[in-house]
Every structure is written in C-alpha cells, then in structure tokens.
Motif scaffolding. Structure first.
Motif, mmCIF file in Angstrom:
data_model
loop_
_atom_site.group_PDB
_atom_site.id
_atom_site.type_symbol
_atom_site.label_atom_id
_atom_site.label_comp_id
_atom_site.label_asym_id
_atom_site.label_seq_id
_atom_site.Cartn_x
_atom_site.Cartn_y
_atom_site.Cartn_z
ATOM 1 N N LEU A 66 0.872 -1.171 0.000
ATOM 2 C CA LEU A 66 0.000 0.000 0.000
ATOM 3 C C LEU A 66 0.908 1.219 0.000
ATOM 4 O O LEU A 66 1.835 1.293 0.805
ATOM 5 C CB LEU A 66 -0.870 0.040 1.257
ATOM 6 N N TYR A 67 0.656 2.178 -0.908
ATOM 7 C CA TYR A 67 1.496 3.371 -0.926
ATOM 8 C C TYR A 67 0.674 4.639 -1.118
ATOM 9 O O TYR A 67 -0.410 4.623 -1.676
ATOM 10 C CB TYR A 67 2.615 3.256 -1.956
ATOM 11 N N TRP A 68 1.246 5.737 -0.594
ATOM 12 C CA TRP A 68 0.640 7.064 -0.639
ATOM 13 C C TRP A 68 1.631 8.024 -1.281
ATOM 14 O O TRP A 68 2.838 7.918 -1.077
ATOM 15 C CB TRP A 68 0.322 7.549 0.770
ATOM 16 N N LEU A 69 1.108 9.023 -2.026
ATOM 17 C CA LEU A 69 1.939 9.996 -2.736
ATOM 18 C C LEU A 69 1.710 11.407 -2.202
ATOM 19 O O LEU A 69 0.701 11.661 -1.533
ATOM 20 C CB LEU A 69 1.620 9.938 -4.231
ATOM 21 N N PRO A 70 2.629 12.337 -2.509
ATOM 22 C CA PRO A 70 2.527 13.704 -1.981
ATOM 23 C C PRO A 70 1.262 14.448 -2.395
ATOM 24 O O PRO A 70 0.865 15.391 -1.730
ATOM 25 C CB PRO A 70 3.761 14.414 -2.545
ATOM 26 N N GLY A 74 -3.985 7.880 -2.346
ATOM 27 C CA GLY A 74 -3.615 6.603 -1.757
ATOM 28 C C GLY A 74 -4.606 6.207 -0.682
ATOM 29 O O GLY A 74 -5.461 7.007 -0.295
ATOM 30 N N PRO A 75 -4.574 5.009 -0.244
ATOM 31 C CA PRO A 75 -3.525 4.078 -0.635
ATOM 32 C C PRO A 75 -3.774 3.471 -2.019
ATOM 33 O O PRO A 75 -4.896 3.117 -2.368
ATOM 34 C CB PRO A 75 -3.597 2.994 0.438
ATOM 35 N N ASP A 98 10.435 13.601 -5.005
ATOM 36 C CA ASP A 98 9.142 13.374 -4.353
ATOM 37 C C ASP A 98 9.242 12.196 -3.390
ATOM 38 O O ASP A 98 10.059 11.300 -3.564
ATOM 39 C CB ASP A 98 8.046 13.065 -5.384
ATOM 40 N N TRP A 99 8.370 12.183 -2.410
ATOM 41 C CA TRP A 99 8.368 11.102 -1.436
ATOM 42 C C TRP A 99 7.258 10.111 -1.751
ATOM 43 O O TRP A 99 6.297 10.425 -2.460
ATOM 44 C CB TRP A 99 8.230 11.628 -0.014
ATOM 45 N N VAL A 100 7.408 8.926 -1.217
ATOM 46 C CA VAL A 100 6.381 7.892 -1.246
ATOM 47 C C VAL A 100 6.408 7.216 0.121
ATOM 48 O O VAL A 100 7.476 6.951 0.662
ATOM 49 C CB VAL A 100 6.598 6.870 -2.388
ATOM 50 N N THR A 101 5.233 7.020 0.706
ATOM 51 C CA THR A 101 5.130 6.293 1.971
ATOM 52 C C THR A 101 4.460 4.966 1.660
ATOM 53 O O THR A 101 3.477 4.928 0.911
ATOM 54 C CB THR A 101 4.301 7.079 2.998
ATOM 55 N N ASP A 125 10.125 6.987 1.655
ATOM 56 C CA ASP A 125 11.339 6.982 0.846
ATOM 57 C C ASP A 125 11.197 8.060 -0.214
ATOM 58 O O ASP A 125 10.148 8.680 -0.341
ATOM 59 C CB ASP A 125 11.540 5.590 0.220
ATOM 60 N N TYR A 126 12.244 8.286 -0.986
ATOM 61 C CA TYR A 126 12.280 9.381 -1.942
ATOM 62 C C TYR A 126 12.757 8.907 -3.298
ATOM 63 O O TYR A 126 13.598 8.032 -3.406
ATOM 64 C CB TYR A 126 13.217 10.505 -1.451
ATOM 65 N N ALA A 127 12.197 9.533 -4.339
ATOM 66 C CA ALA A 127 12.594 9.229 -5.721
ATOM 67 C C ALA A 127 13.929 9.881 -6.006
ATOM 68 O O ALA A 127 14.279 10.870 -5.428
ATOM 69 C CB ALA A 127 11.542 9.718 -6.685
#
Length: 127
Positions: A66-70, A74-75, A98-101, A125-127
């Motif tokens: 499951l991931y969320w974006l800025p 999400g999820p 950009d980050w991703v959780t 984490d970050y791209a």
C-alpha cells in the motif's frame, strides 16, 4: 593511543560514514509484514521509482504493498497474488525528489481485502 589502534578506529569511522552515505544517497528501502517470517515483503528502488512485492510464504494469502503519494492520493495497492516464491514489479513515475510512503501487508486477492493486522510499519522513501 598507539598508532595502529588509532588507524583502526579512524578506518572504522570512515567505513561507517561511507556506508551511511551510500544508503542515504541511494534511498532504497524494504519492509516486511509483521509476522516473524516476513511472509510478504516490498522493496522500493528510488532510481526509476520501482516497487517489487514478494510473496515469501505458502500461507494462502497474497502479499500487497500500500502506498501514498505527496498529492494526497492513496492508498494505491500493488498485489502479488502469484503465490509463494514469486514477485511482482510496478514501475511508477513521479518527479525526482518526491516522497512515497508505503507498507506491506497480506491480503485476500479475490475480494481485494487487506488484512490490516498483518501490515508492517510504514516507511517514507524518496525518488
């Protein structure tokens, strides 16, 4: 402090800083489900924004990331319903920096039900 011992201490410190710098620069990460055997695992590779979801246990459950974006979305879910010993890759596209959780869980693929009690800790984490 003898010169040899001092050299070893300095070398150890430099090695530790080098390793810390490498992991921060790469910004790659991995997470498991809460069970002690890591039945489901997800990795994120910053270069290319690639998730890989692994099913690592013949328990009848699927692994799901499951991931969320800025942007607040999400999820989003990435399912691996292919069974024990398999992996599924999802190549995402979002801007550098950009980050991703995300977190990884087990679930039932048919009804698309995430078993939230199996979810491991979230990580950003970050791209």
């Amino acid at each position: 402090m003898p010169v040899t011992r001092k050299a070893l201490v300095v070398a150890a410190a430099v090695g530790t800083l080098t390793l810390a710098g490498a992991s921060a620069a790469e910004a790659d990460s991995s997470r498991c489900t809460v069970d002690s055997g890591c039945a489901g695992r997800a990795t994120f590779a910053s270069y290319g924004e690639v998730f890989t979801v692994y099913d690592q246990n013949a328990d009848g459950h699927s692994a799901v990331a499951l991931y969320w974006l800025p942007d607040g979305s999400g999820p989003h879910l990435i399912w691996n319903s292919d069974g024990n010993g398999t992996s599924v890759t999802a190549n995402l596209e979002f801007p550098e920096g950009d980050w991703v959780t995300y977190r990884v869980c087990l679930g039932e693929f048919g009804p698309r039900q995430v078993l939230t009690e199996t979810c491991g800790a979230a990580i950003t984490d970050y791209a």
